[in-house]
Scaffold this active site. Structure first.
Site, PDB file in Angstrom:
ATOM      1  N   GLU A 192       0.846  -1.190   0.000  1.00  0.00           N
ATOM      2  CA  GLU A 192       0.000   0.000   0.000  1.00  0.00           C
ATOM      3  C   GLU A 192       0.881   1.239   0.000  1.00  0.00           C
ATOM      4  OE1 GLU A 192      -3.652   0.670   2.618  1.00  0.00           O
ATOM      5  OE2 GLU A 192      -2.217   2.118   3.481  1.00  0.00           O
ATOM      6  N   THR A 245      -4.026   4.750  -1.240  1.00  0.00           N
ATOM      7  CA  THR A 245      -4.974   5.375  -0.328  1.00  0.00           C
ATOM      8  C   THR A 245      -5.349   6.771  -0.828  1.00  0.00           C
ATOM      9  OG1 THR A 245      -3.457   6.594   1.106  1.00  0.00           O
ATOM     10  CG2 THR A 245      -3.692   4.237   1.525  1.00  0.00           C
ATOM     11  N   ARG A 251     -15.730   3.201   4.194  1.00  0.00           N
ATOM     12  CA  ARG A 251     -16.566   4.317   4.625  1.00  0.00           C
ATOM     13  C   ARG A 251     -15.716   5.580   4.678  1.00  0.00           C
ATOM     14  NH1 ARG A 251     -18.467   5.405  10.653  1.00  0.00           N
ATOM     15  NH2 ARG A 251     -16.265   6.013  10.620  1.00  0.00           N
ATOM     16  N   ASP A 284     -12.759   8.035   7.100  1.00  0.00           N
ATOM     17  CA  ASP A 284     -12.772   8.754   8.371  1.00  0.00           C
ATOM     18  C   ASP A 284     -13.528  10.072   8.232  1.00  0.00           C
ATOM     19  OD1 ASP A 284     -11.175   6.797   9.581  1.00  0.00           O
ATOM     20  OD2 ASP A 284      -9.348   7.766   8.830  1.00  0.00           O
ATOM     21  N   ALA A 301     -19.719   1.483   3.907  1.00  0.00           N
ATOM     22  CA  ALA A 301     -19.044   0.905   2.743  1.00  0.00           C
ATOM     23  C   ALA A 301     -19.964  -0.032   1.975  1.00  0.00           C
ATOM     24  CB  ALA A 301     -17.786   0.172   3.189  1.00  0.00           C
ATOM     25  N   HIS A 308     -13.689  -2.972  14.593  1.00  0.00           N
ATOM     26  CA  HIS A 308     -13.677  -1.543  14.285  1.00  0.00           C
ATOM     27  C   HIS A 308     -13.872  -0.767  15.585  1.00  0.00           C
ATOM     28  CE1 HIS A 308     -14.833   2.338  12.580  1.00  0.00           C
ATOM     29  NE2 HIS A 308     -14.356   1.911  11.431  1.00  0.00           N
ATOM     30  N   LYS A 319     -21.008  -6.408   4.115  1.00  0.00           N
ATOM     31  CA  LYS A 319     -20.136  -5.962   3.023  1.00  0.00           C
ATOM     32  C   LYS A 319     -19.964  -7.059   1.980  1.00  0.00           C
ATOM     33  CE  LYS A 319     -16.954  -2.930   5.544  1.00  0.00           C
ATOM     34  NZ  LYS A 319     -15.529  -2.704   5.860  1.00  0.00           N
ATOM     35  N   GLN A 365      -7.144  -4.472   8.601  1.00  0.00           N
ATOM     36  CA  GLN A 365      -6.447  -3.415   9.312  1.00  0.00           C
ATOM     37  C   GLN A 365      -5.170  -4.006   9.900  1.00  0.00           C
ATOM     38  OE1 GLN A 365      -5.352  -0.469  10.055  1.00  0.00           O
ATOM     39  NE2 GLN A 365      -7.313   0.402  10.719  1.00  0.00           N
TER      40      GLN A 365
END
Length: 285
Positions: free
Chosen positions: A16, A47, A106, A108, A122, A147, A163, A174
């Site tokens: 990433e 990102t 979704r 921040d 999401a 989460h 989802k 994560q």
């Protein structure tokens, strides 16, 4: 190429990156992209930058990865501030640049900024994309430790199942530092009937401030042995870099020995760290 098709062939290994800030030239990231793509990851995700500060540069960076550096890519698409018109425009821009994979989030919330209230979660954007542009491969995010806004682990898994049922083709986790938590998470996914591939997200944390920031942002637990290393070497930057890389390699080796679907390395745009990790685990993949 749809990245979800890779999992039937191999253990997926991906990176990433984040785009340059708005006041920096796009070329600032090109050397990083060149170095990372030369390591031949299965794909590089992009990102929207820290707290979404990358603006619309996500598509530009993903396009460079795909068309200039000839590496597969996935563009992040947070939805909390998106209107339907903006969503369609983004999908068209991705299509025009031959980008086939979208990581839907979704996103921040920014203090003082009102959400669009079109795609609250999401899963809402995933359903929209599946209807409007079904040729995209959709990646969802998942949270091994839950989460931060989920009331219980069961509620978190229930939302994750939503989802997947909406159309997510694969998942990326994560960051986490305790593999046992990830294995328990996989067990909960299996019980819930979540059957898409799940990549383990690994963050090589190489300085004490970065660790403190990551733990605050995502609530990740630090194992005692990592805490001890930080306490002893936190003031020594060179030692902390070595510890962060070594800890990430140890995590990855254990995950691969336990047949995870894939490894997604949060590179923080640092080719040196990515190179060290890749060299250490390439024979395990």
């Amino acid at each position: 190429m749809h990245t979800n098709n890779l999992f039937a062939q191999k253990t997926v290994f991906s990176f990433e990156v984040f785009p340059p800030k708005r006041d920096m030239p796009l070329t600032a990231i090109y050397e990083t992209l060149r170095a990372l793509s030369s390591l031949r990851p299965d794909f590089i995700s992009v990102t929207c930058g820290a707290n979404g500060q990358g603006g619309n540069r996500t598509v530009e960076v993903a396009a460079a990865i795909k068309n200039q550096y000839h590496c597969e890519t996935a563009a992040h698409m947070p939805c909390i501030y998106l209107t339907e018109k903006e969503a369609r425009q983004t999908l068209e821009a991705l299509h025009q640049n031959r980008i086939e994979n979208i990581l839907v989030l979704r996103g921040d919330q920014t203090p003082g900024r009102e959400p669009a209230h079109v795609f609250e979660y999401a899963s809402d954007l995933i359903s929209f994309i599946k209807k409007e542009a079904p040729n995209f491969n959709i990646i969802g995010a998942c949270y091994p430790e839950g989460h931060l806004e989920s009331k219980t682990p069961a509620a978190d898994i229930r939302h994750l199942k939503e989802k997947v049922d909406a159309g997510a083709d694969e998942l990326i986790s994560q960051l986490f530092f305790d593999n046992s938590l990830f294995y328990r998470f996989l067990e909960r996914c299996e019980i819930a009937g979540i059957q898409v591939p799940i990549e383990a997200g690994i963050m090589p944390v190489t300085n004490q401030k970065q660790i403190e920031r990551m733990v605050t942002m995502c609530g990740a637990m630090l194992p005692i042995k990592f805490q001890r290393a930080i306490a002893k070497y936190g003031s020594n930057p060179a030692a902390m870099q070595d510890i962060g890389i070594a800890y990430a390699v140890d995590q990855i080796a254990d995950l691969l020995a336990n047949d995870v679907d894939g490894i997604h390395v949060y590179t923080m745009n640092n080719p040196y760290i990515a190179q060290k990790i890749t060299a250490a685990v390439k024979n395990l993949l």
